[in-house]
Design a protein around this motif. Structure first.
Motif, mmCIF file in Angstrom:
data_model
loop_
_atom_site.group_PDB
_atom_site.id
_atom_site.type_symbol
_atom_site.label_atom_id
_atom_site.label_comp_id
_atom_site.label_asym_id
_atom_site.label_seq_id
_atom_site.Cartn_x
_atom_site.Cartn_y
_atom_site.Cartn_z
ATOM 1 N N PHE A 124 27.436 41.097 38.244
ATOM 2 C CA PHE A 124 28.404 40.131 37.750
ATOM 3 C C PHE A 124 27.820 38.734 37.865
ATOM 4 O O PHE A 124 27.278 38.372 38.905
ATOM 5 N N LYS A 125 27.943 37.975 36.783
ATOM 6 C CA LYS A 125 27.569 36.560 36.789
ATOM 7 C C LYS A 125 28.810 35.793 36.352
ATOM 8 O O LYS A 125 29.267 35.917 35.215
ATOM 9 N N ILE A 126 29.357 35.032 37.292
ATOM 10 C CA ILE A 126 30.604 34.314 37.050
ATOM 11 C C ILE A 126 30.313 32.822 37.142
ATOM 12 O O ILE A 126 29.817 32.342 38.161
ATOM 13 N N THR A 127 30.607 32.128 36.063
ATOM 14 C CA THR A 127 30.409 30.680 36.052
ATOM 15 C C THR A 127 31.743 30.001 35.786
ATOM 16 O O THR A 127 32.584 30.512 35.040
ATOM 17 N N SER A 128 31.909 28.860 36.397
ATOM 18 C CA SER A 128 33.079 28.029 36.163
ATOM 19 C C SER A 128 32.571 26.644 35.792
ATOM 20 O O SER A 128 31.718 26.090 36.484
ATOM 21 N N ALA A 129 33.096 26.123 34.703
ATOM 22 C CA ALA A 129 32.692 24.793 34.242
ATOM 23 C C ALA A 129 33.943 23.963 33.988
ATOM 24 O O ALA A 129 35.007 24.502 33.657
ATOM 25 N N LYS A 136 32.185 20.088 30.515
ATOM 26 C CA LYS A 136 31.364 21.315 30.626
ATOM 27 C C LYS A 136 30.425 21.292 31.829
ATOM 28 O O LYS A 136 29.484 22.071 31.907
ATOM 29 N N ALA A 137 30.676 20.389 32.774
ATOM 30 C CA ALA A 137 29.856 20.333 33.986
ATOM 31 C C ALA A 137 30.145 21.567 34.846
ATOM 32 O O ALA A 137 31.299 21.967 34.986
ATOM 33 N N PRO A 138 29.117 22.180 35.409
ATOM 34 C CA PRO A 138 29.340 23.376 36.227
ATOM 35 C C PRO A 138 30.121 23.048 37.501
ATOM 36 O O PRO A 138 29.927 21.995 38.109
ATOM 37 N N LEU A 139 31.015 23.977 37.877
ATOM 38 C CA LEU A 139 31.781 23.841 39.109
ATOM 39 C C LEU A 139 31.251 24.793 40.174
ATOM 40 O O LEU A 139 31.039 24.401 41.304
ATOM 41 N N PHE A 140 31.063 26.058 39.765
ATOM 42 C CA PHE A 140 30.436 27.010 40.674
ATOM 43 C C PHE A 140 29.765 28.108 39.883
ATOM 44 O O PHE A 140 30.049 28.327 38.705
ATOM 45 N N LEU A 141 28.857 28.790 40.562
ATOM 46 C CA LEU A 141 28.158 29.936 40.002
ATOM 47 C C LEU A 141 28.135 31.014 41.077
ATOM 48 O O LEU A 141 27.723 30.756 42.209
ATOM 49 N N LEU A 142 28.602 32.205 40.709
ATOM 50 C CA LEU A 142 28.586 33.351 41.617
ATOM 51 C C LEU A 142 27.851 34.489 40.927
ATOM 52 O O LEU A 142 28.203 34.865 39.809
ATOM 53 N N GLU A 143 26.811 34.978 41.572
ATOM 54 C CA GLU A 143 26.075 36.137 41.071
ATOM 55 C C GLU A 143 26.165 37.223 42.128
ATOM 56 O O GLU A 143 25.880 36.973 43.305
ATOM 57 N N LEU A 144 26.564 38.410 41.695
ATOM 58 C CA LEU A 144 26.766 39.520 42.616
ATOM 59 C C LEU A 144 26.212 40.804 42.018
ATOM 60 O O LEU A 144 26.539 41.149 40.887
ATOM 61 N N GLU A 145 25.352 41.469 42.768
ATOM 62 C CA GLU A 145 24.885 42.817 42.434
ATOM 63 C C GLU A 145 25.454 43.738 43.492
ATOM 64 O O GLU A 145 25.127 43.619 44.676
ATOM 65 N N TYR A 146 26.328 44.641 43.049
ATOM 66 C CA TYR A 146 27.005 45.554 43.962
ATOM 67 C C TYR A 146 26.661 46.975 43.546
ATOM 68 O O TYR A 146 26.806 47.336 42.386
ATOM 69 N N GLY A 147 26.196 47.761 44.499
ATOM 70 C CA GLY A 147 25.747 49.104 44.177
ATOM 71 C C GLY A 147 26.504 50.180 44.912
ATOM 72 O O GLY A 147 27.170 49.938 45.916
ATOM 73 N N GLY A 148 26.361 51.367 44.382
ATOM 74 C CA GLY A 148 26.942 52.538 45.012
ATOM 75 C C GLY A 148 26.000 53.714 44.862
ATOM 76 O O GLY A 148 25.279 53.819 43.869
ATOM 77 N N ILE A 149 26.012 54.587 45.859
ATOM 78 C CA ILE A 149 25.265 55.844 45.796
ATOM 79 C C ILE A 149 26.309 56.937 45.593
ATOM 80 O O ILE A 149 27.274 57.039 46.362
ATOM 81 N N PHE A 150 26.091 57.739 44.559
ATOM 82 C CA PHE A 150 27.064 58.760 44.182
ATOM 83 C C PHE A 150 26.422 60.141 44.195
ATOM 84 O O PHE A 150 25.274 60.302 43.777
ATOM 85 N N HIS A 151 27.201 61.114 44.643
ATOM 86 C CA HIS A 151 26.830 62.523 44.520
ATOM 87 C C HIS A 151 27.679 63.060 43.369
ATOM 88 O O HIS A 151 28.909 63.039 43.440
#
Length: 150
Positions: free
Chosen positions: A54-59, A64-79
């Motif tokens: 997920f790449k979440i930007t707020s401007a 259009k000036a950036p307010l925040f940037l959140l980058e998240l890589e979330y994983g799971g291991i599945f059987h």
């Protein structure tokens, strides 16, 4: 399907408002959320790793000036068992991210709140539509690529 593990692979949060010293009166946020997915087979039998990115930007709406940037890589291991081979790819990229999403939503909410903003409660992601969109994009890209001469 069984979720064996979940984890944050990578995460960053940049609070531009705090760095620039803007006041709340100057801020009218617009959000942009980009989602991408990845899945791969693990060495163990019937195990797969699925990563949601997920790449979440707020401007600021006004300039259009950036307010925040959140980058998240979330994983799971599945059987995963009992899914035919031809259905495994869509299963991994639709059902597995669907299982992970509530945890991603909670992390995003907590991080934005802890970062000094109102908690961002992500809308539900339609992973089926996302999967279909990616298939259509790939099919279109194949049409526009020049054919190799034999």
């Amino acid at each position: 399907m069984q979720v064996l593990a979940q984890f944050i692979r990578d995460m960053s949060f940049e609070n531009v408002v705090a760095q620039k010293g803007l006041t709340n009166a100057e801020v009218q946020p617009e959000m942009s959320v980009q989602v991408s997915l990845d899945a791969r087979k693990r060495p163990a039998e019937n195990q797969y790793e699925v990563t949601t990115k997920f790449k979440i930007t707020s401007a600021n709406r006004a300039d259009k000036a950036p307010l925040f940037l959140l980058e998240l890589e979330y994983g799971g291991i599945f059987h995963v068992e009992g899914v035919p081979d031809e259905q495994m790819h869509p299963y991994l990229l639709i059902e597995c991210p669907r299982m992970l999403f509530p945890f991603v939503r909670r992390i995003v909410s907590d991080v934005t709140r802890d970062g000094g903003f109102p908690p961002l409660n992500l809308d539900t992601v339609d992973f089926l539509a996302l999967y279909r969109s990616e298939l259509a994009r790939r099919a279109e890209a194949q049409k526009t690529q020049p054919q190799a001469l034999i």
